[in-house]
Design an enzyme around this catalytic site. Structure first.
Site, short mmCIF file in Angstrom:
data_model
loop_
_atom_site.label_atom_id
_atom_site.label_comp_id
_atom_site.label_asym_id
_atom_site.label_seq_id
_atom_site.Cartn_x
_atom_site.Cartn_y
_atom_site.Cartn_z
N GLU A 1 7.01 -8.23 9.37
CA GLU A 1 6.42 -8.73 8.13
C GLU A 1 4.99 -8.22 7.96
OE1 GLU A 1 8.50 -9.67 5.65
OE2 GLU A 1 9.23 -11.26 6.97
N HIS A 2 4.72 -7.70 6.75
CA HIS A 2 3.41 -7.10 6.42
C HIS A 2 3.10 -5.90 7.32
CE1 HIS A 2 1.94 -9.99 3.34
NE2 HIS A 2 2.86 -10.73 3.91
N THR A 3 4.13 -5.29 7.83
CA THR A 3 3.96 -4.06 8.61
C THR A 3 4.20 -2.84 7.74
OG1 THR A 3 6.23 -4.47 9.29
CG2 THR A 3 4.52 -4.96 10.90
N GLY B 1 11.17 -15.61 -6.84
CA GLY B 1 9.96 -16.12 -6.18
C GLY B 1 10.23 -16.75 -4.83
N SER C 1 13.75 -10.44 -5.59
CA SER C 1 14.39 -10.28 -6.89
C SER C 1 13.70 -9.19 -7.70
CB SER C 1 14.37 -11.61 -7.65
OG SER C 1 13.06 -12.08 -7.78
N SER C 2 12.40 -8.98 -7.49
CA SER C 2 11.72 -7.96 -8.30
C SER C 2 12.11 -6.55 -7.86
CB SER C 2 10.21 -8.16 -8.28
OG SER C 2 9.71 -8.14 -6.98
N GLU D 1 5.30 -1.53 -8.65
CA GLU D 1 4.61 -2.75 -8.18
C GLU D 1 3.10 -2.52 -8.11
OE1 GLU D 1 5.77 -5.74 -7.30
OE2 GLU D 1 7.92 -5.35 -7.32
N ASP E 1 10.99 -3.57 0.43
CA ASP E 1 11.99 -4.23 -0.43
C ASP E 1 12.80 -3.21 -1.22
OD1 ASP E 1 10.49 -6.30 0.55
OD2 ASP E 1 9.49 -6.74 -1.35
N TYR F 1 -1.84 -11.77 -1.03
CA TYR F 1 -1.19 -10.57 -0.50
C TYR F 1 -2.17 -9.39 -0.49
CZ TYR F 1 2.42 -7.05 0.21
OH TYR F 1 3.16 -6.03 0.73
C1 GLA Z 1 6.62 -8.41 0.15
C2 GLA Z 1 6.30 -6.96 -0.16
C3 GLA Z 1 6.79 -6.04 0.95
C4 GLA Z 1 6.29 -6.52 2.31
C5 GLA Z 1 6.55 -8.01 2.48
C6 GLA Z 1 5.93 -8.55 3.73
O1 GLA Z 1 8.00 -8.62 0.16
O2 GLA Z 1 6.92 -6.58 -1.37
O3 GLA Z 1 6.37 -4.72 0.70
O4 GLA Z 1 4.95 -6.20 2.50
O5 GLA Z 1 6.06 -8.77 1.41
O6 GLA Z 1 6.53 -8.01 4.84
#
Ligand code: GLA
Length: 388
Positions: free
Chosen positions: A34-36, A122, A127-128, A160, A172, A221
């Site tokens: 996550e957030h990598t 959300g 979904s986006s 995005e 995503d 974010y």
């Molecule tokens: C959201 C962002 C992704 C990712 C995650 C965290 O989903 O769209 O690119 O950074 O958060 O892992």
């Protein structure tokens, strides 16, 4: 009635004809990592069997007419003149994707369509990205774009970043565009290489929707992202992907306390993600679960993107029989958790966790047990049937 049937009916109602194509792009759940992604590191997501569907028919001109059944909304825009922010958010994803494609030099045709889906909005299930990739798939069905999952994922990310204003990474869109059914994908977010990793047999992934929704996500974010960039700069590297844990320990003096914690999450999470993919391939659910639990602690204490309801859900899930591990999934600040559970105990697990969560929070959660779905595709094509 299936979503495909519903959008076909709505299409006939609005446009007085049959759609030529129906395309689909799935939502996703991230097992770990996550957030990598925007740190050019590793992620391990899987597409879920919830998706956005779009029924469409080409137009002779350069207009896009599109109805959203989920939002009870209808918009029209010209591909000649796309203006940011004129429409409701769902339509901005459609328009922003068209903009990103045009910006990259693709010559697009107009179409008319109806969109609907069952990816909760959300909730951290993308979904986006699903609507962006469904839109890209639509243009590719029309023959405007050659379908290349990584290239279109990049353009989804550009939507995005530059149209919507979220500095998100590429995970995503990559998984929505390029998922392999039956597998999670280990994605190297620097090189965009993917390696399928099957779920260990007899294991279910249970998605636990906390019934909380993210708030102020964009700012939270984007702030995390700039903190990671500051840390990379401190270490003199292009991205935190290039810093190992021992380099971090040796060189973190002088870092702002918060920035230090953000970096520690990303660096440890990258290592956990690689270990989890290896454990998946070895069929070692216990090890994957253990890494998921550690990931949650890191997101809670170092990256600080959880909230009390999320932590409560994870804590309850982790103590239930049959659960190998659980963590928050997605961007954070609300939404869903994910648990790795013995398949035979998955429904008893879900019931027990739901009851205890409601007692603790007063909220009614929703649970989805999902298999690993395939990526974006054309699900029906009447132009081919008509010819054959
Ligand atoms: C959201 C962002 C992704 C990712 C995650 C965290 O989903 O769209 O690119 O950074 O958060 O892992």
């Amino acid at each position: 009635m299936t979503i495909q049937e519903r959008i076909t009916q709505a299409f006939e109602r609005r446009f007085k004809s049959q759609p030529t194509f129906i395309v689909r792009a799935p939502g996703r759940v991230n097992l770990i990592g996550e957030h990598t992604d925007y740190n050019e590191g590793f992620v391990l997501p899987m597409a879920i069997n919830r998706a956005i569907y779009l029924a469409l028919r080409p137009r002779e001109d350069r207009y896009v007419f599109v109805e959203s059944m989920d939002f009870g909304d209808y918009v029209e825009f010209s591909l000649e003149e796309m203006v940011r922010g004129r429409h409701s958010q769902w339509a901005e994803y459609v328009k922003g994707t068209a903009w990103a494609l045009e910006e990259s030099g693709y010559a697009l045709n107009g179409w008319e369509g109806v969109v609907a889906g069952d990816v909760p909005i959300g909730a951290g299930l993308s979904s986006s990205a699903a609507i962006e990739m469904a839109t890209a798939r639509a243009f590719s069905a029309l023959g405007n774009v050659i379908w290349d999952a990584a290239e279109l994922a990049r353009l989804g990310q550009k939507t995005e970043n530059q149209w919507i204003g979220v500095q998100s990474g590429i995970m995503d869109q990559m998984i929505s565009a390029g998922a392999v059914a039956g597998n999670a994908l280990l994605i190297d977010c620097r090189w965009l290489n993917v390696k399928p990793a099957p779920l260990p047999s007899g294991i279910s992934l249970v998605i636990l929707d906390t019934a909380t929704r993210r708030e102020l996500t964009h700012s939270g974010y984007n702030q995390r992202r700039s903190q990671c960039e500051a840390a990379a700069q401190h270490f003199g590297v292009r991205a935190l992907r290039d810093v190992t844990m021992s380099q971090f320990i040796a060189g973190s003096a002088g870092l702002d306390e918060q920035v230090m914690k953000r970096a520690r999450h990303v660096i440890s999470e990258n290592a956990r993600t690689l270990q989890a993919a290896a454990a998946m391939r070895a069929g070692d659910a216990g090890e994957v679960g253990r890494l998921m639990n550690d990931s949650h602690i890191s997101m809670r204490d170092d990256f600080e993107i959880t909230r009390p309801e999320i932590d409560t859900m994870v804590r309850i899930a982790q103590t239930k029989p049959g659960c190998f591990g659980a963590r928050m999934t997605g961007g954070g600040f609300g939404g869903c958790c994910v648990a790795l559970v013995d398949a035979e105990q998955a429904s008893a697990f879900s019931e027990a966790v739901a009851a205890e969560y409601t007692q603790a929070t007063g909220l009614t959660p929703e649970f989805y047990i999902s298999n690993a779905a395939g990526g974006a595709e054309i699900v029906s094509n009447s132009s081919v049937q008509a010819r054959s």
